[in-house]
Write a protein that holds these residues in place. Structure first.
Motif, PDB file in Angstrom:
ATOM      1  N   GLN A 140      -5.122  -5.528 -19.868  1.00 10.50           N
ATOM      2  CA  GLN A 140      -6.140  -5.068 -18.931  1.00 10.50           C
ATOM      3  C   GLN A 140      -6.834  -6.240 -18.249  1.00 10.50           C
ATOM      4  N   ARG A 141      -7.084  -7.315 -19.002  1.00 11.52           N
ATOM      5  CA  ARG A 141      -7.711  -8.491 -18.398  1.00 11.52           C
ATOM      6  C   ARG A 141      -6.787  -9.156 -17.385  1.00 11.52           C
ATOM      7  N   ASP A 142      -5.494  -9.243 -17.699  1.00 10.55           N
ATOM      8  CA  ASP A 142      -4.551  -9.847 -16.751  1.00 10.55           C
ATOM      9  C   ASP A 142      -4.479  -9.043 -15.458  1.00 10.55           C
ATOM     10  N   ALA A 143      -4.490  -7.705 -15.582  1.00 10.83           N
ATOM     11  CA  ALA A 143      -4.465  -6.879 -14.381  1.00 10.83           C
ATOM     12  C   ALA A 143      -5.745  -7.056 -13.567  1.00 10.83           C
ATOM     13  N   PHE A 144      -6.881  -7.155 -14.251  1.00  7.29           N
ATOM     14  CA  PHE A 144      -8.151  -7.373 -13.557  1.00  7.29           C
ATOM     15  C   PHE A 144      -8.176  -8.741 -12.880  1.00  7.29           C
ATOM     16  N   GLN A 145      -7.671  -9.755 -13.540  1.00  7.93           N
ATOM     17  CA  GLN A 145      -7.635 -11.095 -12.959  1.00  7.93           C
ATOM     18  C   GLN A 145      -6.755 -11.136 -11.715  1.00  7.93           C
ATOM     19  N   GLN A 146      -5.622 -10.453 -11.770  1.00  8.62           N
ATOM     20  CA  GLN A 146      -4.747 -10.403 -10.604  1.00  8.62           C
ATOM     21  C   GLN A 146      -5.404  -9.635  -9.458  1.00  8.62           C
ATOM     22  N   GLU A 147      -6.194  -8.626  -9.778  1.00  4.48           N
ATOM     23  CA  GLU A 147      -6.886  -7.856  -8.743  1.00  4.48           C
ATOM     24  C   GLU A 147      -7.914  -8.721  -8.012  1.00  4.48           C
ATOM     25  N   GLN A 149      -7.859 -11.992  -7.871  1.00  2.84           N
ATOM     26  CA  GLN A 149      -7.084 -13.025  -7.172  1.00  2.84           C
ATOM     27  C   GLN A 149      -6.621 -12.510  -5.808  1.00  2.84           C
ATOM     28  N   THR A 150      -6.127 -11.288  -5.794  1.00  3.78           N
ATOM     29  CA  THR A 150      -5.687 -10.693  -4.525  1.00  3.78           C
ATOM     30  C   THR A 150      -6.855 -10.520  -3.565  1.00  3.78           C
ATOM     31  N   LEU A 151      -8.007 -10.108  -4.091  1.00  2.00           N
ATOM     32  CA  LEU A 151      -9.186  -9.944  -3.246  1.00  2.00           C
ATOM     33  C   LEU A 151      -9.597 -11.266  -2.619  1.00  2.00           C
ATOM     34  N   ALA A 155      -9.516 -12.227   1.352  1.00  3.48           N
ATOM     35  CA  ALA A 155     -10.736 -12.674   2.032  1.00  3.48           C
ATOM     36  C   ALA A 155     -10.471 -13.941   2.840  1.00  3.48           C
ATOM     37  N   LEU A 156      -9.685 -14.853   2.316  1.00  6.92           N
ATOM     38  CA  LEU A 156      -9.328 -16.065   3.068  1.00  6.92           C
ATOM     39  C   LEU A 156      -8.574 -15.710   4.338  1.00  6.92           C
ATOM     40  N   ILE A 157      -7.660 -14.765   4.250  1.00 13.31           N
ATOM     41  CA  ILE A 157      -6.871 -14.377   5.417  1.00 13.31           C
ATOM     42  C   ILE A 157      -7.763 -13.710   6.465  1.00 13.31           C
ATOM     43  N   ARG A 158      -8.655 -12.830   6.017  1.00 15.06           N
ATOM     44  CA  ARG A 158      -9.523 -12.131   6.970  1.00 15.06           C
ATOM     45  C   ARG A 158     -10.465 -13.095   7.683  1.00 15.06           C
ATOM     46  N   GLN A 159     -10.892 -14.147   7.006  1.00 12.34           N
ATOM     47  CA  GLN A 159     -11.788 -15.109   7.639  1.00 12.34           C
ATOM     48  C   GLN A 159     -11.037 -16.183   8.427  1.00 12.34           C
ATOM     49  N   GLY A 160      -9.722 -16.117   8.442  1.00 15.37           N
ATOM     50  CA  GLY A 160      -8.935 -17.085   9.198  1.00 15.37           C
ATOM     51  C   GLY A 160      -8.909 -18.457   8.570  1.00 15.37           C
ATOM     52  N   CYS A 161      -9.112 -18.553   7.260  1.00 16.83           N
ATOM     53  CA  CYS A 161      -9.124 -19.841   6.564  1.00 16.83           C
ATOM     54  C   CYS A 161      -7.800 -20.043   5.835  1.00 16.83           C
ATOM     55  N   VAL A 162      -7.482 -21.305   5.645  1.00 13.78           N
ATOM     56  CA  VAL A 162      -6.296 -21.679   4.871  1.00 13.78           C
ATOM     57  C   VAL A 162      -6.776 -22.402   3.627  1.00 13.78           C
ATOM     58  N   GLY A 163      -6.321 -21.950   2.478  1.00 11.82           N
ATOM     59  CA  GLY A 163      -6.750 -22.577   1.230  1.00 11.82           C
ATOM     60  C   GLY A 163      -6.140 -21.865   0.044  1.00 11.82           C
ATOM     61  N   SER A 164      -6.684 -22.124  -1.102  1.00 15.08           N
ATOM     62  CA  SER A 164      -6.183 -21.537  -2.337  1.00 15.08           C
ATOM     63  C   SER A 164      -7.351 -21.014  -3.158  1.00 15.08           C
ATOM     64  N   VAL A 167      -8.778 -17.850 -10.165  1.00 19.33           N
ATOM     65  CA  VAL A 167      -9.663 -16.893 -10.834  1.00 19.33           C
ATOM     66  C   VAL A 167      -9.512 -17.052 -12.340  1.00 19.33           C
ATOM     67  N   SER A 168     -10.636 -17.130 -13.006  1.00 15.79           N
ATOM     68  CA  SER A 168     -10.658 -17.089 -14.473  1.00 15.79           C
ATOM     69  C   SER A 168     -11.437 -15.851 -14.888  1.00 15.79           C
ATOM     70  N   ALA A 169     -10.865 -15.083 -15.831  1.00 17.56           N
ATOM     71  CA  ALA A 169     -11.467 -13.814 -16.251  1.00 17.56           C
ATOM     72  C   ALA A 169     -11.605 -13.791 -17.759  1.00 17.56           C
ATOM     73  N   GLY A 170     -12.530 -12.971 -18.237  1.00 19.05           N
ATOM     74  CA  GLY A 170     -12.763 -12.856 -19.673  1.00 19.05           C
ATOM     75  C   GLY A 170     -13.528 -11.594 -19.996  1.00 19.05           C
ATOM     76  N   PHE A 171     -13.930 -11.501 -21.254  1.00 22.92           N
ATOM     77  CA  PHE A 171     -14.657 -10.334 -21.747  1.00 22.92           C
ATOM     78  C   PHE A 171     -16.139 -10.658 -21.843  1.00 22.92           C
ATOM     79  N   ASP A 172     -16.947  -9.643 -21.591  1.00 23.19           N
ATOM     80  CA  ASP A 172     -18.386  -9.842 -21.529  1.00 23.19           C
ATOM     81  C   ASP A 172     -19.054  -9.730 -22.891  1.00 23.19           C
ATOM     82  N   GLU A 173     -18.323  -9.315 -23.933  1.00 22.95           N
ATOM     83  CA  GLU A 173     -18.895  -9.150 -25.260  1.00 22.95           C
ATOM     84  C   GLU A 173     -18.135 -10.005 -26.258  1.00 22.95           C
TER      85      GLU A 173
END
Length: 293
Positions: A140-147, A149-151, A155-164, A167-173
């Motif tokens: 579930q964390r890997d799927a959330f991290q990929q989500e 990452q895609t966002l 966002a970079l594409i919509r703003q016309g920027c080039v870059g990389s 994302v680092s993800a984890g659990f809140d508890e």
């Protein structure tokens, strides 16, 4: 004719082995013929424990895949493993009442395996559920991290920027609290986004960089799971570095003024020395000088 002969009973007389040494007139002792003993058929032997072992293997083989791939609630059923001993007792009683004339014998291998399965499943039920939850939470964390990452990339594409974007993800508890739960909610996860811009859409002026940073951070701030956003851009021509780091509270209060206050601008040391020399010579006009922080 004596009375025994008249009644039709004529006993057989055999030699008396104890008559030796006695007077010759000692009569022989009669021995009646013995009847043949009845032939008793052998008792059938039935093994107790085989049925219970087969039933326990079927149940165990069903619960383990259910716990791994369907729901961790199946692991809780393993705590009912002592019921295998109850099944063994029921099997013994049924055989005892149904086959009274047969000889019952416990199947040693089956009884040993039943006891081993009982103890093993009880111990396994204590660790199987946390391990199953850990594997499920990792997916579930890997799927959330990929989500996220895609966002960030969109966002970079919509703003016309080039870059990389990274994302680092984890659990809140804490770990044990998370492992005790079958499913994670979105608020149980967090993500930090680091974006490195290489090309800006509208040049390299600080105001334009701030605007691009604000738009990118604003799109990521729409996800409440994002707790930190780090943006950076290096303008190669003037060798100026722009950096912005926003925490969770700042993302919820995001505004152009906040971005303007929090952005960090650093110039190359050689370029700063050159600007200082031009300033000393009076060749650099004050309105055209770019603020350096």
């Amino acid at each position: 004719m004596d009375e025994q002969t008249q009644s039709g009973y004529a006993p057989e007389f055999t030699a008396n082995p104890f008559a030796e040494g006695f007077p010759s007139g000692t009569p022989p002792i009669p021995y009646p013929q013995q009847a043949a003993l009845p032939v008793v058929p052998p008792r059938k032997q039935r093994r107790v424990g085989t049925f219970t072992l087969g039933l326990s293997l079927i149940l165990l083989g069903t619960l383990i895949p259910c716990g791994l791939f369907i729901s961790s609630a199946a692991w809780q059923l393993l705590k009912l493993a002592p019921l295998l001993l109850v099944f063994l007792g029921i099997e013994t009683l049924i055989y005892n009442f149904r086959f009274k004339s047969d000889r019952l014998r416990y199947d040693g291998v089956s009884v040993f395996l039943i006891l081993l399965l009982t103890v093993g499943t009880l111990c396994g039920s204590l660790i199987a559920a946390p391990l199953s939850n850990a594997l499920r939470h990792e997916r579930q964390r890997d799927a959330f991290q990929q989500e996220i990452q895609t966002l960030a990339e969109e966002a970079l594409i919509r703003q016309g920027c080039v870059g990389s974007a990274y994302v680092s993800a984890g659990f809140d508890e804490s770990g044990w609290t998370i492992l005790s739960r079958d499913h994670l909610e979105p608020e149980d996860l967090w993500a930090d986004v680091h974006m490195y811009l290489e090309v800006m859409p509208e040049g390299a002026e600080q105001s334009q960089v701030e605007s691009a940073f604000h738009q990118l951070a604003g799109e990521l701030a729409q996800r409440p799971e994002v707790q930190e956003v780090s943006l950076s851009y290096m303008e190669e021509e003037s060798e100026t570095y722009y950096g912005l780091n926003l925490r969770e509270a700042e993302l919820r209060l995001l505004s152009p003024e906040l971005v303007s206050r929090r952005i960090q601008v650093e110039r190359d040391e050689d370029e700063l020395d050159e600007l200082d020399e031009l300033d000393e010579l009076g060749e650099l006009e004050a309105p055209e000088a770019e603020a350096v922080s």
